[in-house]
Design an enzyme around this catalytic site. Structure first.
Site, PDB file in Angstrom:
ATOM      1  N   GLY A 210       0.867  -1.176   0.000  1.00  0.00           N
ATOM      2  CA  GLY A 210       0.000   0.000   0.000  1.00  0.00           C
ATOM      3  C   GLY A 210       0.897   1.218   0.000  1.00  0.00           C
ATOM      4  N   GLU A 211       0.605   2.184   0.829  1.00  0.00           N
ATOM      5  CA  GLU A 211       1.492   3.338   1.001  1.00  0.00           C
ATOM      6  C   GLU A 211       1.950   3.365   2.449  1.00  0.00           C
ATOM      7  OE1 GLU A 211       2.421   4.664  -2.500  1.00  0.00           O
ATOM      8  OE2 GLU A 211       3.158   5.581  -0.654  1.00  0.00           O
ATOM      9  N   SER A 212       3.251   3.191   2.653  1.00  0.00           N
ATOM     10  CA  SER A 212       3.749   3.108   4.022  1.00  0.00           C
ATOM     11  C   SER A 212       3.481   4.397   4.797  1.00  0.00           C
ATOM     12  CB  SER A 212       5.234   2.773   4.020  1.00  0.00           C
ATOM     13  OG  SER A 212       5.947   3.705   3.248  1.00  0.00           O
TER      14      SER A 212
ATOM     15  N   CYS B 161       6.158  -5.357   0.475  1.00  0.00           N
ATOM     16  CA  CYS B 161       6.262  -4.022  -0.122  1.00  0.00           C
ATOM     17  C   CYS B 161       6.155  -2.937   0.952  1.00  0.00           C
ATOM     18  CB  CYS B 161       5.246  -3.898  -1.248  1.00  0.00           C
ATOM     19  SG  CYS B 161       5.733  -2.666  -2.459  1.00  0.00           S
TER      20      CYS B 161
ATOM     21  N   ARG C  80      12.419   3.832  -0.283  1.00  0.00           N
ATOM     22  CA  ARG C  80      11.095   3.811  -0.932  1.00  0.00           C
ATOM     23  C   ARG C  80      11.259   4.051  -2.428  1.00  0.00           C
ATOM     24  NH1 ARG C  80       7.539   7.978   1.024  1.00  0.00           N
ATOM     25  NH2 ARG C  80       5.857   6.734   0.156  1.00  0.00           N
TER      26      ARG C  80
ATOM     27  N   ILE D  45       5.635  -3.361  -7.526  1.00  0.00           N
ATOM     28  CA  ILE D  45       4.819  -2.159  -7.775  1.00  0.00           C
ATOM     29  C   ILE D  45       5.381  -1.022  -6.925  1.00  0.00           C
ATOM     30  CG2 ILE D  45       2.502  -1.152  -7.698  1.00  0.00           C
ATOM     31  CD1 ILE D  45       1.408  -4.058  -7.740  1.00  0.00           C
ATOM     32  N   ARG D  46       6.002  -0.056  -7.568  1.00  0.00           N
ATOM     33  CA  ARG D  46       6.654   1.059  -6.844  1.00  0.00           C
ATOM     34  C   ARG D  46       7.377   0.509  -5.604  1.00  0.00           C
ATOM     35  NH1 ARG D  46       3.191   3.983  -4.678  1.00  0.00           N
ATOM     36  NH2 ARG D  46       1.413   2.670  -5.082  1.00  0.00           N
TER      37      ARG D  46
ATOM     38  N   HIS E 128       5.086  -8.566  -4.345  1.00  0.00           N
ATOM     39  CA  HIS E 128       3.725  -8.875  -3.880  1.00  0.00           C
ATOM     40  C   HIS E 128       3.343 -10.328  -4.152  1.00  0.00           C
ATOM     41  CE1 HIS E 128       2.096  -4.773  -3.087  1.00  0.00           C
ATOM     42  NE2 HIS E 128       3.037  -4.405  -3.931  1.00  0.00           N
TER      43      HIS E 128
ATOM     44  N   GLU F  74       1.101 -11.993  -2.807  1.00  0.00           N
ATOM     45  CA  GLU F  74      -0.362 -12.151  -2.691  1.00  0.00           C
ATOM     46  C   GLU F  74      -1.076 -11.826  -4.002  1.00  0.00           C
ATOM     47  OE1 GLU F  74       1.313  -9.602  -1.770  1.00  0.00           O
ATOM     48  OE2 GLU F  74       0.133  -7.769  -2.034  1.00  0.00           O
TER      49      GLU F  74
HETATM   50  N1  GLN Z   1       5.837   2.968  -2.648  1.00  0.00           N
HETATM   51  C1  GLN Z   1       5.036   2.466  -1.560  1.00  0.00           C
HETATM   52  C2  GLN Z   1       5.505   3.047  -0.219  1.00  0.00           C
HETATM   53  O1  GLN Z   1       6.392   3.785  -0.158  1.00  0.00           O
HETATM   54  C3  GLN Z   1       5.057   0.958  -1.517  1.00  0.00           C
HETATM   55  C4  GLN Z   1       4.349   0.403  -2.731  1.00  0.00           C
HETATM   56  C5  GLN Z   1       3.635  -0.886  -2.499  1.00  0.00           C
HETATM   57  O2  GLN Z   1       3.402  -1.311  -1.373  1.00  0.00           O
HETATM   58  N2  GLN Z   1       3.217  -1.493  -3.597  1.00  0.00           N
HETATM   59  O3  GLN Z   1       4.952   2.743   0.788  1.00  0.00           O
END
Ligand code: GLN
Length: 195
Positions: free
Chosen positions: A48-50, A80, A109, A137-138, A178, A180
């Site tokens: 997600g987004e940390s 992630c 990140r 993913i990112r 990921h 999952e």
């Molecule tokens: N870029 C996200 C972060 O900094 C991590 C991306 C992800 O969990 N797919 O949290």
């Protein structure tokens, strides 16, 4: 009875982890509040987004109780953003972003840059036979690894250096990618073998 595995469900890809656990015959509990932590035997911190996950953990009053359970030895799997949350140093984070200091790695990140922000590649994982499908993913990148940390998989960067993408320290497992989001349950199984 099978163990009860919490899946942090404040933000991000928690449903896919719950599905993976159910496919493996393990009971799952979505964790949103401090009370949810009481009965779990392990926890998964999803992608997600940390920055957002950190903020929501604090505003829900869940950060400190979860930190406490982790420091008492609760097994955890972070994927992630979840890897970022479990690390002991976050690079390119927001200044108010916090992490749980459970694995001795520093994590940058969005380490794979904007152009190749998302990609898929086959990964050789130590101890698994067939390669694992890595969905990035990112994704965060692991820049330094402490002496207690086992690196279970790496990817080769353009400059031919190897970047760790799957690491373990005792019962803490973290991946940049990921698992999952694939049908492959082997990393969830690997984690559950520590629970
Ligand atoms: N870029 C996200 C972060 O900094 C991590 C991306 C992800 O969990 N797919 O949290």
């Amino acid at each position: 009875m099978s163990p009860l595995v919490g899946v942090l469900a404040l933000q991000g890809a928690s449903g896919e982890h719950t599905d993976a656990l159910q496919k493996l015959g393990v009971r799952a509990l979505e964790v949103r509040m401090p009370e949810d932590l009481k009965t779990i035997d392990a926890i998964i911190l999803p992608g997600g987004e940390s920055t957002t996950i950190s903020m929501l953990l604090e505003s829900s009053g869940t950060f400190e109780p979860l930190k406490e359970r982790l420091s008492q030895g609760l097994p955890a799997f972070g994927t992630c953003a979840g890897m970022i949350m479990l690390s002991n140093k976050v690079l390119d984070g927001r200044t108010d972003q916090r992490s749980f200091d459970r694995i001795d790695i520093s994590v940058r990140r969005n380490a794979f840059g904007r152009q190749i922000a998302s990609f898929e590649t086959e990964i050789d994982v130590h101890g698994l036979g067939e390669p694992f499908p890595g969905v990035f993913i990112r994704a965060p990148g692991v820049e330094t690894v402490g002496p207690e940390v086992e690196v279970l998989a790496t990817v080769t960067l353009d400059d031919q250096s190897e970047m760790p993408v799957l690491c373990r320290q005792n019962n803490i497992l973290v991946s940049s990618f990921h698992p999952e989001l694939t049908e492959d349950l082997r990393l969830h199984q690997m984690f559950l073998s520590e629970v």
